[in-house]
Enzyme design. Structure first.
Site, PDB file in Angstrom:
ATOM      1  N   SER A  22       0.718  -1.255   0.003  1.00 51.44           N
ATOM      2  CA  SER A  22       0.184  -0.054  -0.115  1.00 51.44           C
ATOM      3  C   SER A  22       0.639   1.156   0.075  1.00 51.44           C
ATOM      4  CB  SER A  22      -1.089  -0.032   1.265  1.00 51.44           C
ATOM      5  OG  SER A  22      -1.930  -1.090   0.946  1.00 51.44           O
ATOM      6  N   LYS A  70      -8.173  -5.072  12.130  1.00 51.43           N
ATOM      7  CA  LYS A  70      -9.510  -4.660  11.391  1.00 51.43           C
ATOM      8  C   LYS A  70     -10.624  -4.919  12.327  1.00 51.43           C
ATOM      9  CE  LYS A  70      -8.182  -6.127   6.720  1.00 51.43           C
ATOM     10  NZ  LYS A  70      -8.594  -6.705   5.145  1.00 51.43           N
ATOM     11  N   ASN A 155     -16.220 -24.368   2.904  1.00 48.00           N
ATOM     12  CA  ASN A 155     -15.206 -24.345   3.906  1.00 48.00           C
ATOM     13  C   ASN A 155     -14.743 -25.690   4.551  1.00 48.00           C
ATOM     14  OD1 ASN A 155     -13.284 -22.262   4.816  1.00 48.00           O
ATOM     15  ND2 ASN A 155     -14.041 -22.533   6.851  1.00 48.00           N
ATOM     16  N   LYS A 160     -17.993 -21.924  10.591  1.00 48.96           N
ATOM     17  CA  LYS A 160     -17.597 -20.721  10.128  1.00 48.96           C
ATOM     18  C   LYS A 160     -18.325 -20.137   9.064  1.00 48.96           C
ATOM     19  CE  LYS A 160     -13.041 -19.449  10.561  1.00 48.96           C
ATOM     20  NZ  LYS A 160     -11.650 -19.708  10.553  1.00 48.96           N
TER      21      LYS A 160
HETATM   22  P1  NAP Z   1      -8.358 -15.681   7.120  1.00 51.52           P
HETATM   23  O1  NAP Z   1      -9.357 -14.971   8.203  1.00 51.52           O
HETATM   24  O2  NAP Z   1      -7.254 -16.460   7.922  1.00 51.52           O
HETATM   25  O3  NAP Z   1      -9.258 -17.162   6.721  1.00 51.52           O
HETATM   26  C1  NAP Z   1      -8.500 -18.103   5.778  1.00 51.52           C
HETATM   27  C2  NAP Z   1      -9.768 -19.180   5.352  1.00 51.52           C
HETATM   28  O4  NAP Z   1      -9.129 -19.987   4.631  1.00 51.52           O
HETATM   29  C3  NAP Z   1     -10.239 -19.816   6.563  1.00 51.52           C
HETATM   30  O5  NAP Z   1     -11.637 -19.864   6.266  1.00 51.52           O
HETATM   31  C4  NAP Z   1      -9.553 -21.178   6.540  1.00 51.52           C
HETATM   32  O6  NAP Z   1     -10.447 -22.254   6.632  1.00 51.52           O
HETATM   33  C5  NAP Z   1      -9.033 -21.291   5.063  1.00 51.52           C
HETATM   34  N1  NAP Z   1      -8.102 -22.188   4.975  1.00 51.52           N
HETATM   35  C6  NAP Z   1      -6.746 -21.627   5.409  1.00 51.52           C
HETATM   36  N2  NAP Z   1      -5.902 -22.973   5.227  1.00 51.52           N
HETATM   37  C7  NAP Z   1      -6.440 -23.800   4.457  1.00 51.52           C
HETATM   38  C8  NAP Z   1      -6.242 -25.130   4.149  1.00 51.52           C
HETATM   39  N3  NAP Z   1      -4.632 -25.396   4.256  1.00 51.52           N
HETATM   40  N4  NAP Z   1      -7.136 -25.858   3.450  1.00 51.52           N
HETATM   41  C9  NAP Z   1      -8.384 -25.436   3.383  1.00 51.52           C
HETATM   42  N5  NAP Z   1      -8.740 -24.108   3.977  1.00 51.52           N
HETATM   43  C10 NAP Z   1      -7.884 -23.431   4.561  1.00 51.52           C
HETATM   44  O7  NAP Z   1      -7.847 -15.043   5.853  1.00 51.52           O
HETATM   45  P2  NAP Z   1      -8.441 -13.962   5.163  1.00 51.52           P
HETATM   46  O8  NAP Z   1      -8.029 -12.565   5.741  1.00 51.52           O
HETATM   47  O9  NAP Z   1      -9.835 -14.185   4.732  1.00 51.52           O
HETATM   48  O10 NAP Z   1      -7.611 -14.018   3.581  1.00 51.52           O
HETATM   49  C11 NAP Z   1      -7.641 -15.052   2.934  1.00 51.52           C
HETATM   50  C12 NAP Z   1      -6.870 -14.990   1.624  1.00 51.52           C
HETATM   51  O11 NAP Z   1      -7.236 -13.712   0.908  1.00 51.52           O
HETATM   52  C13 NAP Z   1      -5.597 -14.777   1.771  1.00 51.52           C
HETATM   53  O12 NAP Z   1      -4.581 -15.290   0.822  1.00 51.52           O
HETATM   54  C14 NAP Z   1      -5.276 -13.145   1.716  1.00 51.52           C
HETATM   55  O13 NAP Z   1      -4.027 -12.713   1.282  1.00 51.52           O
HETATM   56  C15 NAP Z   1      -6.275 -12.936   0.553  1.00 51.52           C
HETATM   57  N6  NAP Z   1      -6.826 -11.439   0.530  1.00 51.52           N
HETATM   58  C16 NAP Z   1      -6.659 -10.978  -0.570  1.00 51.52           C
HETATM   59  C17 NAP Z   1      -7.185  -9.618  -0.703  1.00 51.52           C
HETATM   60  C18 NAP Z   1      -6.877  -8.708  -1.930  1.00 51.52           C
HETATM   61  O14 NAP Z   1      -6.917  -7.545  -1.862  1.00 51.52           O
HETATM   62  N7  NAP Z   1      -6.505  -9.391  -3.024  1.00 51.52           N
HETATM   63  C19 NAP Z   1      -7.678  -8.827   0.489  1.00 51.52           C
HETATM   64  C20 NAP Z   1      -7.905  -9.571   1.832  1.00 51.52           C
HETATM   65  C21 NAP Z   1      -7.501 -10.872   1.633  1.00 51.52           C
HETATM   66  P3  NAP Z   1     -10.942 -22.793   8.232  1.00 51.52           P
HETATM   67  O15 NAP Z   1     -12.150 -21.633   8.559  1.00 51.52           O
HETATM   68  O16 NAP Z   1     -11.426 -24.217   8.135  1.00 51.52           O
HETATM   69  O17 NAP Z   1      -9.713 -22.414   9.085  1.00 51.52           O
END
Ligand code: NAP
Length: 283
Positions: A22, A70, A155, A160
């Site tokens: 950013s 956040k 999921n 969740k």
């Molecule tokens: P988060 O709150 O930690 O949530 C991660 C989710 O992924 C949870 O539902 C988790 O499942 C699941 N997960 C994690 N490891 C897994 C695995 N090995 N197998 C299956 N499911 C798995 O993370 P978040 O903030 O939502 O971010 C998620 C992704 O979006 C990240 O890669 C982040 O960098 C990306 N993102 C991108 C932007 C953008 O602007 N492009 C913005 C925000 C986030 P469980 O619920 O079962 O634990």
């Protein structure tokens, strides 16, 4: 940008924050529009949050908020816009006459990226999202707000996914919401979706995919929120199946552009921000 007595401050708080792209994107935008403002990263430890929020109120025009704050910043807000209230997370704060106004631009950033990159609007569409974390809450809420016909949340932890389903059901009456587990028979359901989104970090650190994307069909649209790679395994395999794909880069770009517009009330120079993001990602 020359720092002068009039230079304003903006920035991002997080823990960690060193990886953030950013500062590069936002400073490029301020420079391009000759706005005398600098955007700085602030690595904030949990015990500093209260002091930092007072400092922001006194000296900044606005900030972005990233992990893990956040939700933690919400009690400090004087006002929170409706979308951020629904999501329960703030990623953008505007300081307005000493008042802290909270927003969440992740949802609008995702919608804008769909429109610009894929020419897609969620209205009356059937969409699936894999994951049930913070990113899913914002993206799912913006999809529901855009009057999609059906949203399926897939999921690993089914509870969740159910809690996001409840949140959407409580606020949007017309959309059908379904929950699936990653261990369900996905090939049976997957062909019905017009757009499938990966909102898990799977594929970021290793060449893995949250689902077997070779089961996708030609004509489907497939998005990954991961932005550090041009093409994750999920997108690569989906493309081989004939799907049209989009990485998370443009969501990052458009959520940043939306934050910039909230602080400055000027149209964000999206092309400049996009070029800067490409360069920053290559470093
Ligand atoms: P988060 O709150 O930690 O949530 C991660 C989710 O992924 C949870 O539902 C988790 O499942 C699941 N997960 C994690 N490891 C897994 C695995 N090995 N197998 C299956 N499911 C798995 O993370 P978040 O903030 O939502 O971010 C998620 C992704 O979006 C990240 O890669 C982040 O960098 C990306 N993102 C991108 C932007 C953008 O602007 N492009 C913005 C925000 C986030 P469980 O619920 O079962 O634990």
């Amino acid at each position: 940008m020359e720092i002068t007595g009039q230079t304003k401050l903006a920035g991002i708080i997080g823990d960690p924050v060193e990886h953030s792209l950013s500062p590069a994107i936002q400073n490029a935008a301020f420079n391009h529009l000759n706005i005398n403002c600098v955007y700085i990263p602030l690595h904030v430890y949990p015990e500093q949050l209260s002091l930092v929020m007072q400092t922001i109120k006194a000296f900044f025009v606005g900030i972005n908020v990233t992990m893990p704050y956040k939700q933690d910043v919400i009690p400090y807000m004087d006002e929170i816009d409706l979308f951020a209230q629904l999501v329960g997370a703030v990623n953008t704060i505007k300081v307005d006459n000493g008042r802290l106004l909270g927003f969440n631009t992740d949802g609008v950033g995702f919608l804008q990226s769909l429109k610009q990159e894929l020419g897609f609007s969620p209205e009356n569409r059937r969409i699936a999202i894999i994951g049930a974390g913070g990113a899913t809450r914002s993206v799912a809420m913006s999809i529901a707000q855009s009057k999609a016909e059906k949203l399926t949340i897939i999921n690993r932890n089914i509870n969740k996914a159910h809690s996001i389903k409840k949140l959407i059901n409580d606020n949007f009456k017309d959309i059908k919401i379904e929950v699936l587990s990653l261990s369900d028979d996905l090939p049976k359901f997957i062909h019905d979706f017009e757009l499938i989104i990966n909102a898990t970090p799977v594929g970021m650190e290793s060449d893995e995919s949250p689902i077997d994307s070779s089961i996708l069909r030609s004509g489907q649209l497939v998005a990954d929120l991961i932005y550090r790679l041009d093409e994750t395994k999920f997108l690569r395999e989906a493309k081989k199946s004939g799907a049209k794909t989009m990485s998370g880069k443009s969501m990052l770009l458009y959520q940043g552009a939306a934050s910039f517009e909230i602080w400055t009330k000027e149209s964000a120079p999206v092309d400049v921000m996009k070029n800067t993001l490409e360069v920053a990602l290559k470093k």
